[in-house]
Design a protein around this motif. Structure first.
Motif, PDB file in Angstrom:
ATOM      1  N   ALA A   1      28.573  52.554  24.899  1.00  0.00           N
ATOM      2  CA  ALA A   1      28.984  51.935  26.166  1.00  0.00           C
ATOM      3  C   ALA A   1      28.730  50.425  26.146  1.00  0.00           C
ATOM      4  CB  ALA A   1      28.233  52.594  27.321  1.00  0.00           C
ATOM      5  N   GLN A   2      27.620  50.032  25.523  1.00  0.00           N
ATOM      6  CA  GLN A   2      27.320  48.598  25.443  1.00  0.00           C
ATOM      7  C   GLN A   2      28.326  47.874  24.560  1.00  0.00           C
ATOM      8  OE1 GLN A   2      23.362  47.820  24.068  1.00  0.00           O
ATOM      9  NE2 GLN A   2      23.526  45.593  24.361  1.00  0.00           N
ATOM     10  N   ASN A   3      28.733  48.512  23.456  1.00  0.00           N
ATOM     11  CA  ASN A   3      29.741  47.899  22.584  1.00  0.00           C
ATOM     12  C   ASN A   3      31.077  47.743  23.307  1.00  0.00           C
ATOM     13  OD1 ASN A   3      27.958  47.698  20.426  1.00  0.00           O
ATOM     14  ND2 ASN A   3      28.489  49.745  19.650  1.00  0.00           N
ATOM     15  N   ARG A   4      31.444  48.765  24.066  1.00  0.00           N
ATOM     16  CA  ARG A   4      32.690  48.668  24.823  1.00  0.00           C
ATOM     17  C   ARG A   4      32.604  47.559  25.871  1.00  0.00           C
ATOM     18  NH1 ARG A   4      36.155  52.953  25.210  1.00  0.00           N
ATOM     19  NH2 ARG A   4      36.200  52.794  27.474  1.00  0.00           N
ATOM     20  N   GLN A   5      31.436  47.456  26.509  1.00  0.00           N
ATOM     21  CA  GLN A   5      31.265  46.380  27.483  1.00  0.00           C
ATOM     22  C   GLN A   5      31.300  45.013  26.810  1.00  0.00           C
ATOM     23  OE1 GLN A   5      31.227  46.802  30.772  1.00  0.00           O
ATOM     24  NE2 GLN A   5      31.196  44.560  30.996  1.00  0.00           N
ATOM     25  N   ASP A   6      30.725  44.928  25.605  1.00  0.00           N
ATOM     26  CA  ASP A   6      30.787  43.667  24.856  1.00  0.00           C
ATOM     27  C   ASP A   6      32.218  43.297  24.516  1.00  0.00           C
ATOM     28  OD1 ASP A   6      28.052  43.461  24.989  1.00  0.00           O
ATOM     29  OD2 ASP A   6      27.704  44.351  23.006  1.00  0.00           O
ATOM     30  N   ASP A   7      33.024  44.307  24.145  1.00  0.00           N
ATOM     31  CA  ASP A   7      34.433  44.032  23.863  1.00  0.00           C
ATOM     32  C   ASP A   7      35.152  43.524  25.100  1.00  0.00           C
ATOM     33  OD1 ASP A   7      34.054  44.837  21.275  1.00  0.00           O
ATOM     34  OD2 ASP A   7      34.710  46.904  21.636  1.00  0.00           O
ATOM     35  N   ARG A   8      34.881  44.151  26.230  1.00  0.00           N
ATOM     36  CA  ARG A   8      35.511  43.676  27.471  1.00  0.00           C
ATOM     37  C   ARG A   8      35.045  42.270  27.831  1.00  0.00           C
ATOM     38  NH1 ARG A   8      34.994  49.189  29.104  1.00  0.00           N
ATOM     39  NH2 ARG A   8      32.921  48.775  29.953  1.00  0.00           N
ATOM     40  N   ASP A   9      33.747  42.030  27.635  1.00  0.00           N
ATOM     41  CA  ASP A   9      33.236  40.686  27.933  1.00  0.00           C
ATOM     42  C   ASP A   9      33.845  39.648  26.997  1.00  0.00           C
ATOM     43  OD1 ASP A   9      31.672  41.800  29.900  1.00  0.00           O
ATOM     44  OD2 ASP A   9      29.864  41.910  28.650  1.00  0.00           O
ATOM     45  N   ARG A  10      34.054  40.039  25.734  1.00  0.00           N
ATOM     46  CA  ARG A  10      34.654  39.107  24.779  1.00  0.00           C
ATOM     47  C   ARG A  10      36.094  38.772  25.167  1.00  0.00           C
ATOM     48  NH1 ARG A  10      34.139  42.097  20.872  1.00  0.00           N
ATOM     49  NH2 ARG A  10      32.001  41.500  20.322  1.00  0.00           N
ATOM     50  N   VAL A  11      36.829  39.804  25.550  1.00  0.00           N
ATOM     51  CA  VAL A  11      38.213  39.570  25.982  1.00  0.00           C
ATOM     52  C   VAL A  11      38.241  38.743  27.257  1.00  0.00           C
ATOM     53  CG1 VAL A  11      40.312  40.700  26.802  1.00  0.00           C
ATOM     54  CG2 VAL A  11      39.082  41.624  24.840  1.00  0.00           C
TER      55      VAL A  11
END
Length: 211
Positions: free
Chosen positions: A103-113
């Motif tokens: 979940a943290q990795n997915r959130q990091d991807d969203r934050d990066r985008v």
């Protein structure tokens, strides 16, 4: 149809937020990334006080049941230190950590985008601001080149003064011309009177000659 669907894919959206995925996409066009959304929901639920309260109540109930209930109904041994409860909690912890990391990795991807989109938006805003600043400077320079009200009044006043001077000069020239004509006329009349007087004398002398 396949090419048309591939052209609609968004690669700038993290996996789980895309409306369509590159792989594992259903025929009806819906995203099947349910596992990712499920892991986020589980990780989000684990981070709430209700999960801690439920886990505490579950542990208390487990220990109480295996301690106070009849021996025939017990499924965990207190003498062995609740091995089954330890295994359950260990299993829960072993699954909770990867789920939280996912979940943290997915959130990091969203934050990066989101950060990339914010950066692009900031660059566009900066470019628009610089363009507007250049336009304002150009308008100011253009306004300086335009004729102001005072400038037009000064130019009209100068033109009127020039016309008045020309009229005065023309009037003076016409008066001087009239004066010259009058003097010439007087001189001609004087010369004519003198010539007539001389002619009268000659005629008188010829009419009365001196003996």
């Amino acid at each position: 149809m396949a090419r048309a669907n591939k052209s609609e894919l968004r690669l700038d959206t993290p996996k789980g937020l895309r409306t369509t995925n590159l792989v594992g996409r259903k025929r009806n066009g819906r995203s099947n990334d349910r596992f990712g959304r499920l892991t986020e929901a589980i990780a989000r639920g684990m981070g709430t006080p209700w999960f801690l309260l439920g886990l505490t109540l579950f542990t208390v109930f487990w220990i109480s049941w295996n301690t106070l209930s009849p021996i025939s109904l017990r499924f965990d041994s207190i003498e062995l230190g609740f091995i089954a409860l330890t295994l359950v909690l260990s299993l829960q912890a072993s699954y909770a950590a990867p789920l939280i990391l996912l979940a943290q990795n997915r959130q990091d991807d969203r934050d990066r985008v989101q950060f990339e989109q914010d950066r692009q938006r900031a660059e566009r805003n900066l470019a628009d601001t610089e363009y507007l600043a250049r336009e304002v400077v150009a308008l100011r320079l253009g306004m300086k080149d335009l004729a102001s009200k005072d400038f037009l009044r000064a130019e009209l006043r100068a033109m009127l003064d020039n016309l008045d001077q020309r009229d005065e000069q023309a009037r003076r020239e016409s008066e001087a011309a009239r004066d010259r004509e009058s003097r010439e006329l007087e001189s001609r009349e004087r010369e004519g009177s003198i010539s007539r007087a001389a002619a009268d004398r000659r005629s008188a002398q010829e009419a009365h000659p001196i003996d």
